[in-house]
Enzyme design. Structure first.
Site, PDB file in Angstrom:
ATOM      1  N   ASN A 169       0.973   0.822  10.409  1.00  0.00           N
ATOM      2  CA  ASN A 169       0.341   1.742   9.964  1.00  0.00           C
ATOM      3  C   ASN A 169      -1.067   1.998  10.611  1.00  0.00           C
ATOM      4  O   ASN A 169      -1.587   1.149  11.188  1.00  0.00           O
ATOM      5  CB  ASN A 169       0.047   1.571   8.359  1.00  0.00           C
ATOM      6  CG  ASN A 169      -0.672   0.306   7.954  1.00  0.00           C
ATOM      7  OD1 ASN A 169      -0.269  -0.753   8.883  1.00  0.00           O
ATOM      8  ND2 ASN A 169      -1.173   0.104   6.777  1.00  0.00           N
ATOM      9  N   GLU A 201      -4.741   3.596  10.021  1.00  0.00           N
ATOM     10  CA  GLU A 201      -5.758   4.398   8.806  1.00  0.00           C
ATOM     11  C   GLU A 201      -6.571   5.140   9.731  1.00  0.00           C
ATOM     12  O   GLU A 201      -6.920   5.146  10.777  1.00  0.00           O
ATOM     13  CB  GLU A 201      -6.055   3.329   7.847  1.00  0.00           C
ATOM     14  CG  GLU A 201      -4.978   2.627   7.157  1.00  0.00           C
ATOM     15  CD  GLU A 201      -5.482   1.661   5.952  1.00  0.00           C
ATOM     16  OE1 GLU A 201      -6.531   1.390   5.958  1.00  0.00           O
ATOM     17  OE2 GLU A 201      -4.454   1.366   5.416  1.00  0.00           O
ATOM     18  N   ASN A 202      -7.371   5.713   8.716  1.00  0.00           N
ATOM     19  CA  ASN A 202      -8.551   6.500   9.246  1.00  0.00           C
ATOM     20  C   ASN A 202      -9.719   6.689   8.292  1.00  0.00           C
ATOM     21  O   ASN A 202      -9.496   6.428   6.898  1.00  0.00           O
ATOM     22  CB  ASN A 202      -7.899   8.079   9.432  1.00  0.00           C
ATOM     23  CG  ASN A 202      -8.990   8.882  10.114  1.00  0.00           C
ATOM     24  OD1 ASN A 202      -9.907   9.445   9.619  1.00  0.00           O
ATOM     25  ND2 ASN A 202      -8.722   9.301  11.326  1.00  0.00           N
ATOM     26  N   ALA A 203     -10.821   6.963   8.724  1.00  0.00           N
ATOM     27  CA  ALA A 203     -12.171   7.043   7.836  1.00  0.00           C
ATOM     28  C   ALA A 203     -12.187   8.067   6.966  1.00  0.00           C
ATOM     29  O   ALA A 203     -12.438   7.848   5.703  1.00  0.00           O
ATOM     30  CB  ALA A 203     -13.233   6.996   8.689  1.00  0.00           C
ATOM     31  N   TYR A 210      -9.638   8.750   4.420  1.00  0.00           N
ATOM     32  CA  TYR A 210      -8.513   8.011   4.076  1.00  0.00           C
ATOM     33  C   TYR A 210      -7.004   8.854   4.179  1.00  0.00           C
ATOM     34  O   TYR A 210      -6.053   8.202   4.564  1.00  0.00           O
ATOM     35  CB  TYR A 210      -8.734   7.592   2.890  1.00  0.00           C
ATOM     36  CG  TYR A 210      -9.725   6.785   2.673  1.00  0.00           C
ATOM     37  CD1 TYR A 210     -10.496   6.237   3.753  1.00  0.00           C
ATOM     38  CD2 TYR A 210     -10.343   6.610   1.451  1.00  0.00           C
ATOM     39  CE1 TYR A 210     -11.610   5.261   3.481  1.00  0.00           C
ATOM     40  CE2 TYR A 210     -11.683   5.673   1.107  1.00  0.00           C
ATOM     41  CZ  TYR A 210     -12.224   5.077   2.340  1.00  0.00           C
ATOM     42  OH  TYR A 210     -13.095   4.249   2.135  1.00  0.00           O
ATOM     43  N   CYS A 223       1.552   6.214   7.955  1.00  0.00           N
ATOM     44  CA  CYS A 223       2.222   5.144   7.519  1.00  0.00           C
ATOM     45  C   CYS A 223       3.120   4.463   8.994  1.00  0.00           C
ATOM     46  O   CYS A 223       3.247   5.036   9.849  1.00  0.00           O
ATOM     47  CB  CYS A 223       3.176   5.329   6.522  1.00  0.00           C
ATOM     48  SG  CYS A 223       2.585   5.628   4.753  1.00  0.00           S
ATOM     49  N   GLU A 233       6.100   3.676   8.923  1.00  0.00           N
ATOM     50  CA  GLU A 233       7.400   4.285   9.128  1.00  0.00           C
ATOM     51  C   GLU A 233       7.393   5.601  10.003  1.00  0.00           C
ATOM     52  O   GLU A 233       8.005   5.805  10.727  1.00  0.00           O
ATOM     53  CB  GLU A 233       7.958   4.697   7.593  1.00  0.00           C
ATOM     54  CG  GLU A 233       8.386   3.463   6.850  1.00  0.00           C
ATOM     55  CD  GLU A 233       7.307   3.188   6.133  1.00  0.00           C
ATOM     56  OE1 GLU A 233       6.242   3.389   6.550  1.00  0.00           O
ATOM     57  OE2 GLU A 233       7.709   2.723   4.844  1.00  0.00           O
ATOM     58  N   CYS A 277       6.893   5.052   0.997  1.00  0.00           N
ATOM     59  CA  CYS A 277       6.222   6.109   0.035  1.00  0.00           C
ATOM     60  C   CYS A 277       7.069   7.231   0.131  1.00  0.00           C
ATOM     61  O   CYS A 277       7.942   7.533   0.687  1.00  0.00           O
ATOM     62  CB  CYS A 277       4.783   6.349   0.457  1.00  0.00           C
ATOM     63  SG  CYS A 277       4.545   7.391   1.845  1.00  0.00           S
ATOM     64  N   CYS A 324       7.305   9.194   3.141  1.00  0.00           N
ATOM     65  CA  CYS A 324       7.970   8.346   4.478  1.00  0.00           C
ATOM     66  C   CYS A 324       9.705   8.476   3.785  1.00  0.00           C
ATOM     67  O   CYS A 324      10.540   8.579   4.849  1.00  0.00           O
ATOM     68  CB  CYS A 324       7.612   7.086   4.530  1.00  0.00           C
ATOM     69  SG  CYS A 324       6.029   7.172   5.436  1.00  0.00           S
TER      70      CYS A 324
END
Ligand code: THU
Length: 133
Positions: free
Chosen positions: A41, A43-45, A47, A52, A54, A85, A88
């Site tokens: 995964n 992530e990013n600021a 959100y 993910c 996958e 999720c 995905c």
């Protein structure tokens, strides 16, 4: 075979970029040619922009020139099952079959086995668009 997927997913999990959730996820998939593609995964600021694990593994498969998932394994920490999720599940649907195994692992090994049909019943896919490429 499952050991190889587990090891690949576990290595990918270590590369996770998850400063916000602090939840590291790895995924590894095998194609019918026997090749393994893995991802973590990211992530990013902002959100919702996060990726993910996958999705990352699928992107690696596409860059490898392949378009079919024979099986996929997802690994995460904690006591709960880190099942894909909803988004995905649909991403796996694009490149899998109803019977495609989805293995869920924790730090010590595989904890549960599902199929794509089990996690995403009555799903919509490429064939509904008349597109089987
Ligand atoms: N996450 C995945 O990468 N795969 C899953 O199957 C479940 C959740 C990630 C998204 C986010 O970066 C973090 O886990 C917490 O939700």
């Amino acid at each position: 075979m499952l050991d190889t997927l587990f090891d690949a997913a576990k290595s990918a999990q270590k590369r996770a970029y998850s400063p916000y959730s602090k939840f590291k996820v790895g995924a590894a998939l095998r194609t019918p040619l026997g090749h393994i593609y893995a991802g973590c995964n990211v992530e990013n600021a902002a959100y919702p922009q996060g990726n993910c694990a996958e999705a990352s593994a699928i992107a690696a498969m596409i860059m490898g020139g392949e378009h079919e998932i024979a099986e996929i394994l997802v690994i995460g920490d904690g006591d709960g099952l880190v099942t894909p999720c909803g988004g995905c599940r649909q991403r796996i649907r694009e490149f899998g079959k109803a019977t495609t195994p989805i293995h869920i692992a924790g730090p010590q090994g595989v904890r549960a086995h599902f199929t794509l049909e089990g996690l995403l019943p009555h799903s919509f896919g490429p064939e509904h668009l008349g597109n089987n490429t």
